[in-house]
Design a protein around this motif. Structure first.
Motif, PDB file in Angstrom:
ATOM      1  N   VAL A 151     -40.954  25.123 -53.504  1.00 16.48           N
ATOM      2  CA  VAL A 151     -40.099  26.145 -54.105  1.00 16.48           C
ATOM      3  C   VAL A 151     -40.611  27.543 -53.780  1.00 16.48           C
ATOM      4  N   SER A 152     -41.907  27.761 -53.934  1.00 19.14           N
ATOM      5  CA  SER A 152     -42.458  29.094 -53.677  1.00 19.14           C
ATOM      6  C   SER A 152     -42.349  29.472 -52.204  1.00 19.14           C
ATOM      7  N   THR A 153     -42.521  28.501 -51.302  1.00 19.15           N
ATOM      8  CA  THR A 153     -42.435  28.782 -49.871  1.00 19.15           C
ATOM      9  C   THR A 153     -41.016  29.131 -49.459  1.00 19.15           C
ATOM     10  N   ILE A 154     -40.055  28.361 -49.946  1.00 24.00           N
ATOM     11  CA  ILE A 154     -38.664  28.629 -49.597  1.00 24.00           C
ATOM     12  C   ILE A 154     -38.228  29.980 -50.175  1.00 24.00           C
ATOM     13  N   ASN A 155     -38.626  30.271 -51.393  1.00 21.80           N
ATOM     14  CA  ASN A 155     -38.244  31.546 -52.018  1.00 21.80           C
ATOM     15  C   ASN A 155     -38.806  32.751 -51.275  1.00 21.80           C
ATOM     16  N   SER A 156     -39.933  32.575 -50.622  1.00 21.58           N
ATOM     17  CA  SER A 156     -40.542  33.694 -49.898  1.00 21.58           C
ATOM     18  C   SER A 156     -40.200  33.698 -48.408  1.00 21.58           C
ATOM     19  N   SER A 157     -39.355  32.757 -47.971  1.00 20.70           N
ATOM     20  CA  SER A 157     -39.056  32.636 -46.537  1.00 20.70           C
ATOM     21  C   SER A 157     -37.560  32.655 -46.262  1.00 20.70           C
ATOM     22  N   HIS A 158     -36.792  33.357 -47.083  1.00 20.02           N
ATOM     23  CA  HIS A 158     -35.337  33.385 -46.901  1.00 20.02           C
ATOM     24  C   HIS A 158     -34.940  33.887 -45.520  1.00 20.02           C
ATOM     25  N   LEU A 159     -35.556  34.972 -45.056  1.00 24.31           N
ATOM     26  CA  LEU A 159     -35.175  35.547 -43.772  1.00 24.31           C
ATOM     27  C   LEU A 159     -35.409  34.563 -42.634  1.00 24.31           C
ATOM     28  N   GLU A 160     -36.542  33.897 -42.647  1.00 24.74           N
ATOM     29  CA  GLU A 160     -36.848  32.924 -41.590  1.00 24.74           C
ATOM     30  C   GLU A 160     -35.881  31.749 -41.627  1.00 24.74           C
ATOM     31  N   ILE A 161     -35.565  31.264 -42.821  1.00 24.17           N
ATOM     32  CA  ILE A 161     -34.648  30.130 -42.943  1.00 24.17           C
ATOM     33  C   ILE A 161     -33.249  30.531 -42.478  1.00 24.17           C
ATOM     34  N   GLU A 162     -32.788  31.714 -42.877  1.00 22.47           N
ATOM     35  CA  GLU A 162     -31.458  32.182 -42.465  1.00 22.47           C
ATOM     36  C   GLU A 162     -31.392  32.387 -40.953  1.00 22.47           C
ATOM     37  N   THR A 163     -32.495  32.773 -40.344  1.00 25.60           N
ATOM     38  CA  THR A 163     -32.530  32.906 -38.890  1.00 25.60           C
ATOM     39  C   THR A 163     -32.326  31.556 -38.225  1.00 25.60           C
ATOM     40  N   HIS A 164     -33.017  30.533 -38.734  1.00 28.49           N
ATOM     41  CA  HIS A 164     -32.850  29.179 -38.200  1.00 28.49           C
ATOM     42  C   HIS A 164     -31.407  28.702 -38.363  1.00 28.49           C
ATOM     43  N   LEU A 165     -30.817  28.977 -39.527  1.00 31.93           N
ATOM     44  CA  LEU A 165     -29.441  28.551 -39.776  1.00 31.93           C
ATOM     45  C   LEU A 165     -28.475  29.264 -38.828  1.00 31.93           C
ATOM     46  N   SER A 166     -28.712  30.555 -38.573  1.00 35.58           N
ATOM     47  CA  SER A 166     -27.818  31.316 -37.694  1.00 35.58           C
ATOM     48  C   SER A 166     -27.907  30.838 -36.250  1.00 35.58           C
ATOM     49  N   LEU A 167     -29.033  30.192 -35.904  1.00 36.62           N
ATOM     50  CA  LEU A 167     -29.204  29.669 -34.547  1.00 36.62           C
ATOM     51  C   LEU A 167     -28.704  28.234 -34.413  1.00 36.62           C
ATOM     52  N   GLY A 168     -28.089  27.721 -35.476  1.00 36.90           N
ATOM     53  CA  GLY A 168     -27.466  26.407 -35.398  1.00 36.90           C
ATOM     54  C   GLY A 168     -28.255  25.277 -36.040  1.00 36.90           C
ATOM     55  N   ALA A 169     -29.364  25.586 -36.669  1.00 33.24           N
ATOM     56  CA  ALA A 169     -30.148  24.529 -37.316  1.00 33.24           C
ATOM     57  C   ALA A 169     -29.455  24.051 -38.585  1.00 33.24           C
ATOM     58  N   THR A 170     -29.616  22.790 -38.904  1.00 32.12           N
ATOM     59  CA  THR A 170     -29.102  22.273 -40.164  1.00 32.12           C
ATOM     60  C   THR A 170     -30.051  22.684 -41.290  1.00 32.12           C
ATOM     61  N   PRO A 171     -29.591  22.632 -42.539  1.00 31.33           N
ATOM     62  CA  PRO A 171     -30.503  22.965 -43.644  1.00 31.33           C
ATOM     63  C   PRO A 171     -31.782  22.118 -43.628  1.00 31.33           C
ATOM     64  N   GLN A 172     -31.642  20.835 -43.294  1.00 33.62           N
ATOM     65  CA  GLN A 172     -32.821  19.965 -43.248  1.00 33.62           C
ATOM     66  C   GLN A 172     -33.803  20.411 -42.175  1.00 33.62           C
ATOM     67  N   GLN A 173     -33.279  20.825 -41.024  1.00 39.05           N
ATOM     68  CA  GLN A 173     -34.136  21.295 -39.938  1.00 39.05           C
ATOM     69  C   GLN A 173     -34.780  22.635 -40.281  1.00 39.05           C
ATOM     70  N   ALA A 174     -34.052  23.494 -40.996  1.00 34.46           N
ATOM     71  CA  ALA A 174     -34.554  24.828 -41.308  1.00 34.46           C
ATOM     72  C   ALA A 174     -35.746  24.794 -42.265  1.00 34.46           C
ATOM     73  N   VAL A 175     -35.790  23.796 -43.123  1.00 32.22           N
ATOM     74  CA  VAL A 175     -36.887  23.727 -44.108  1.00 32.22           C
ATOM     75  C   VAL A 175     -37.808  22.539 -43.853  1.00 32.22           C
ATOM     76  N   SER A 176     -37.653  21.898 -42.720  1.00 30.56           N
ATOM     77  CA  SER A 176     -38.424  20.688 -42.437  1.00 30.56           C
ATOM     78  C   SER A 176     -39.934  20.918 -42.511  1.00 30.56           C
ATOM     79  N   GLN A 177     -40.416  21.994 -41.885  1.00 33.40           N
ATOM     80  CA  GLN A 177     -41.856  22.251 -41.875  1.00 33.40           C
ATOM     81  C   GLN A 177     -42.371  22.586 -43.267  1.00 33.40           C
TER      82      GLN A 177
END
Length: 258
Positions: A151-177
């Protein structure tokens, strides 16, 4: 087998002297822990005495429904504790935590009870309650650590996750690591315990059995069983919990929820 040296209330009162000394040391060093230590001492005595009377009643009753009711209460309490340590803000988190811990504990205890211990009755309280209690306690810690980390990692990594999503990644792929890191974090205490067990200190379960007069090799055999149960249950709990948690951060359009 030597007889167990039983402790009466006088012995326990003398044992409380250790906590009195601890409270005194806290005051001497001006640590400010006097109230916390006092409350913790009182809760420990009260909770364990209540547990002792409940277990005495359940063992004497020898009823499957009573055993299942006690296990359900224990499960619910552990799920609430884990939820509160992760965050109370995520909707429907309690059922998610409850389901993850229930699934891992049920599978672990079922496997152990029917394939290894094989008691006369599957609900025999002497075995199923302490084994389930150990698994529940450890699964709670693993769930809390992994869940809070994710939870804390995702909350602090919104920009990185949204970048992955904008490049075509699925939600599972965007937060996999992030999910993998959270699972590893939840398993660190268990792995550390497995690495040093028997080398640095005698485990608590083994110590209790030795004090009760059980043969050392018999005590060690149960300790091996228990640590394997804990490792499996903790891994399964963190896998299920983090998988469900990841879904809570995205809407039906696969967009990250702020």
């Amino acid at each position: 087998m030597p007889d167990l040296i039983e402790l009466d209330f006088v012995d326990l009162a003398i044992a409380m002297g250790l906590m009195a000394i601890a409270i005194g040391l806290s005051a001497w060093e001006k640590l400010g822990l006097e109230l916390n230590l006092t409350l913790a001492t009182g809760r420990t005595i009260l909770q364990l005495l209540v547990l002792g009377y409940i277990l005495d009643f359940i063992l004497a009753l020898d009823n499957a429904w009573a055993v299942l009711a006690l296990l359900a209460i224990m499960l619910t309490i552990t799920a609430i504790v884990a939820r509160n340590r992760i965050t109370p803000k995520i909707p429907h988190l309690l059922p998610l935590v409850w389901g993850a811990i229930f699934t891992s504990t049920a599978l672990t205890v079922f496997y152990t009870n029917f394939l290894i211990i094989q008691p006369e009755r599957w609900y025999q309280a002497q075995y199923i309650i302490p084994l389930a209690g150990i698994v529940l306690g450890n699964a709670t810690n693993a769930a809390a650590i992994a869940g809070e980390r994710l939870v804390s990692t995702i909350n602090s990594s919104h920009l990185e996750i949204e970048t992955h999503l904008s490049l075509g990644a699925t939600p599972q792929q965007a937060v996999s690591q992030y999910r993998k890191d959270a699972i590893r974090a939840g398993l660190i205490p268990t792995l550390n315990q497995m690495i040093i067990i028997g080398m640095v200190a005698i485990p608590g379960i083994t110590t209790g059995q030795l004090l009760a007069g059980v043969r050392p090799l018999d005590a060690i055999s149960y300790e091996i069983l228990i640590i394997f149960m804990v490792a499996f249950a903790n891994l399964l709990t963190t896998i299920l919990l983090t998988r469900g948690l990841c879904r809570q951060f995205f809407n039906s359009a696969a967009q990250l929820i702020s």
